[in-house]
Design a protein around this motif. Structure first.
Motif, PDB file in Angstrom:
ATOM      1  N   PRO A  78      40.220  93.801  43.878  1.00  0.00           N
ATOM      2  CA  PRO A  78      39.483  92.729  43.197  1.00  0.00           C
ATOM      3  C   PRO A  78      38.008  93.090  43.050  1.00  0.00           C
ATOM      4  N   MET A  79      37.354  92.454  42.087  1.00  0.00           N
ATOM      5  CA  MET A  79      35.921  92.692  41.887  1.00  0.00           C
ATOM      6  C   MET A  79      35.185  91.366  41.836  1.00  0.00           C
ATOM      7  N   LEU A  80      34.019  91.392  42.434  1.00  0.00           N
ATOM      8  CA  LEU A  80      33.187  90.205  42.490  1.00  0.00           C
ATOM      9  C   LEU A  80      31.872  90.515  41.779  1.00  0.00           C
ATOM     10  N   LEU A  81      31.501  89.664  40.840  1.00  0.00           N
ATOM     11  CA  LEU A  81      30.223  89.835  40.136  1.00  0.00           C
ATOM     12  C   LEU A  81      29.322  88.670  40.515  1.00  0.00           C
ATOM     13  N   VAL A 106      35.016  86.067  40.224  1.00  0.00           N
ATOM     14  CA  VAL A 106      35.991  86.961  40.869  1.00  0.00           C
ATOM     15  C   VAL A 106      36.971  87.432  39.818  1.00  0.00           C
ATOM     16  N   PHE A 107      37.168  88.740  39.759  1.00  0.00           N
ATOM     17  CA  PHE A 107      38.218  89.327  38.915  1.00  0.00           C
ATOM     18  C   PHE A 107      39.374  89.645  39.848  1.00  0.00           C
ATOM     19  N   LEU A 108      40.457  88.942  39.665  1.00  0.00           N
ATOM     20  CA  LEU A 108      41.573  89.118  40.580  1.00  0.00           C
ATOM     21  C   LEU A 108      42.301  90.428  40.314  1.00  0.00           C
ATOM     22  N   ALA A 109      42.768  91.052  41.391  1.00  0.00           N
ATOM     23  CA  ALA A 109      43.490  92.313  41.261  1.00  0.00           C
ATOM     24  C   ALA A 109      44.797  92.069  40.557  1.00  0.00           C
ATOM     25  N   ARG A 110      45.206  93.057  39.736  1.00  0.00           N
ATOM     26  CA  ARG A 110      46.510  92.916  39.075  1.00  0.00           C
ATOM     27  C   ARG A 110      47.590  93.279  40.063  1.00  0.00           C
ATOM     28  N   MET A 163      37.409  80.517  47.195  1.00  0.00           N
ATOM     29  CA  MET A 163      38.020  81.776  46.754  1.00  0.00           C
ATOM     30  C   MET A 163      37.174  82.997  47.163  1.00  0.00           C
ATOM     31  N   ILE A 164      35.851  82.944  46.857  1.00  0.00           N
ATOM     32  CA  ILE A 164      35.000  84.102  47.165  1.00  0.00           C
ATOM     33  C   ILE A 164      34.946  84.400  48.668  1.00  0.00           C
ATOM     34  N   PRO A 165      34.705  83.375  49.530  1.00  0.00           N
ATOM     35  CA  PRO A 165      34.681  83.686  50.968  1.00  0.00           C
ATOM     36  C   PRO A 165      35.978  84.332  51.444  1.00  0.00           C
ATOM     37  N   LYS A 166      37.114  83.905  50.869  1.00  0.00           N
ATOM     38  CA  LYS A 166      38.402  84.477  51.284  1.00  0.00           C
ATOM     39  C   LYS A 166      38.526  85.940  50.827  1.00  0.00           C
ATOM     40  N   VAL A 167      38.090  86.199  49.589  1.00  0.00           N
ATOM     41  CA  VAL A 167      38.154  87.572  49.062  1.00  0.00           C
ATOM     42  C   VAL A 167      37.327  88.513  49.956  1.00  0.00           C
ATOM     43  N   ASP A 172      24.206  75.194  27.617  1.00  0.00           N
ATOM     44  CA  ASP A 172      25.481  74.623  28.066  1.00  0.00           C
ATOM     45  C   ASP A 172      26.496  75.699  28.474  1.00  0.00           C
ATOM     46  N   ALA A 173      26.007  76.947  28.657  1.00  0.00           N
ATOM     47  CA  ALA A 173      26.927  78.025  29.051  1.00  0.00           C
ATOM     48  C   ALA A 173      27.506  77.726  30.436  1.00  0.00           C
ATOM     49  N   ALA A 174      28.794  77.966  30.608  1.00  0.00           N
ATOM     50  CA  ALA A 174      29.440  77.668  31.897  1.00  0.00           C
ATOM     51  C   ALA A 174      29.912  78.949  32.569  1.00  0.00           C
ATOM     52  N   LEU A 175      29.697  79.018  33.883  1.00  0.00           N
ATOM     53  CA  LEU A 175      30.125  80.179  34.665  1.00  0.00           C
ATOM     54  C   LEU A 175      31.643  80.164  34.819  1.00  0.00           C
ATOM     55  N   ILE A 176      32.249  81.320  34.640  1.00  0.00           N
ATOM     56  CA  ILE A 176      33.703  81.419  34.812  1.00  0.00           C
ATOM     57  C   ILE A 176      33.963  81.911  36.245  1.00  0.00           C
ATOM     58  N   PRO A 177      34.502  81.049  37.126  1.00  0.00           N
ATOM     59  CA  PRO A 177      34.614  81.452  38.532  1.00  0.00           C
ATOM     60  C   PRO A 177      35.692  82.490  38.810  1.00  0.00           C
ATOM     61  N   GLU A 178      36.753  82.485  37.990  1.00  0.00           N
ATOM     62  CA  GLU A 178      37.884  83.344  38.314  1.00  0.00           C
ATOM     63  C   GLU A 178      38.486  83.941  37.041  1.00  0.00           C
ATOM     64  N   VAL A 179      38.701  85.233  37.039  1.00  0.00           N
ATOM     65  CA  VAL A 179      39.281  85.878  35.858  1.00  0.00           C
ATOM     66  C   VAL A 179      40.579  86.586  36.253  1.00  0.00           C
ATOM     67  N   LYS A 180      41.654  86.213  35.565  1.00  0.00           N
ATOM     68  CA  LYS A 180      42.944  86.872  35.840  1.00  0.00           C
ATOM     69  C   LYS A 180      43.241  87.905  34.768  1.00  0.00           C
TER      70      LYS A 180
END
Ligand code: GLU
Length: 264
Positions: free
Chosen positions: A235-238, A259-263, A1-5, A189-197
């Motif tokens: 979109p925004m990438l953190l 990745v925060f996907l664009a609305r 996803m990130i490389p494509k963005v 045990d915190a988990a990274l959230i890869p994609e936010v819609k």
């Protein structure tokens, strides 16, 4: 996803936080700045356009003059920014000049984004610089800003810049890898959230901690920035800026982030 963005974006605003630009002892991380300029030069060769939003004026001020580090008084903080901004840009100028790139400086406040004429001038300046192959580097005009006109953090400033320039992507480099479901500094045990819609839904499910050592933002302002740009279809990438060649490894999928996907 990130490389494509990243591959899909031609116009990219990149924000670098103070913790990314400074070493743990508070001095400027020149090796990082050189490496970063190198990666920007590669992006330019690949036909992409970059606008930087660089923090670090205050921390550079402290390391330059070695005084007032603990003073909370706004006048001292503004004086430190006035000193440090020069130091910051001197380092950027050398880093980019070594790659045959010129830089241009814009110092902005909230007022500037509210005034139509100023907004138009800022927009024209950014477009002209970029069209001519110059890298604009933006920071808040800390020495003139006071509470009412202050943006206060460069996460929101970079979002306003991305909207102003009609960017295709905003990347925030911070000292965190992205958004976690729990505070990773407290929970193993915190988990990274890869994609936010849906940012509203995300807010309800995570704990928002305070900002860290040199930066002013923290995760709260990063979510505000994401809300702003995604509403404009950007979109925004953190991601973590402390990884070696952070931009390149993100683009090639060797490192991750949120990745925060664009609305739509
Ligand atoms: N404008 C501030 C500085 O350059 C930083 C603001 C921020 O870290 O968000 O020191």
């Amino acid at each position: 996803m990130i490389p494509k963005v990243i591959a899909d974006a031609r116009k990219i605003v990149i924000k670098l936080g103070s913790n990314t630009l400074a070493l743990p002892d508070g001095t400027m991380n020149r090796a990082f700045m050189n490496e970063f300029a190198d990666q920007c030069a590669d992006l330019a060769k690949a036909g992409k356009q970059v606008v930087l939003v660089s923090s670090g004026a205050q921390v550079a001020g402290v390391s330059t003059i070695d005084r007032w580090a603990r003073k909370k008084d706004i006048h001292y903080r503004q004086a430190l920014c006035a000193i440090g901004q020069v130091e910051l840009m001197q380092n950027w100028r050398e880093a980019f000049a070594a790659r045959d790139l010129h830089i241009g400086q814009l110092l902005l406040t909230r007022e500037d984004f509210k005034d139509d004429q100023r907004t138009l001038n800022m927009r024209n300046t950014i477009f002209t610089l970029v069209d001519e192959g110059v890298v604009p580097i933006i920071n808040e005009n800390d020495s003139v800003s006071y509470e009412e006109i202050r943006i206060g953090d460069n996460d929101n400033l970079s979002a306003l810049t991305a909207i102003l320039w009609s960017a295709d992507l905003l990347i925030l480099f911070s000292d965190i890898d992205g958004v976690y479901d729990k505070n990773p500094k407290e929970h193993s045990d915190a988990a990274l959230i890869p994609e936010v819609k849906d940012i509203t839904e995300l807010r309800a499910g995570i704990t928002i901690g305070a900002a860290n050592s040199f930066g002013t933002g923290g995760i709260g302002t990063k979510l505000e920035a994401a809300e702003k740009v995604t509403a404009y279809g950007i979109p925004m990438l953190l991601a973590n800026g402390s990884a070696p060649r952070c931009l390149e490894t993100l683009a090639t999928g060797k490192s991750g982030g949120t990745v925060f996907l664009a609305r739509e």
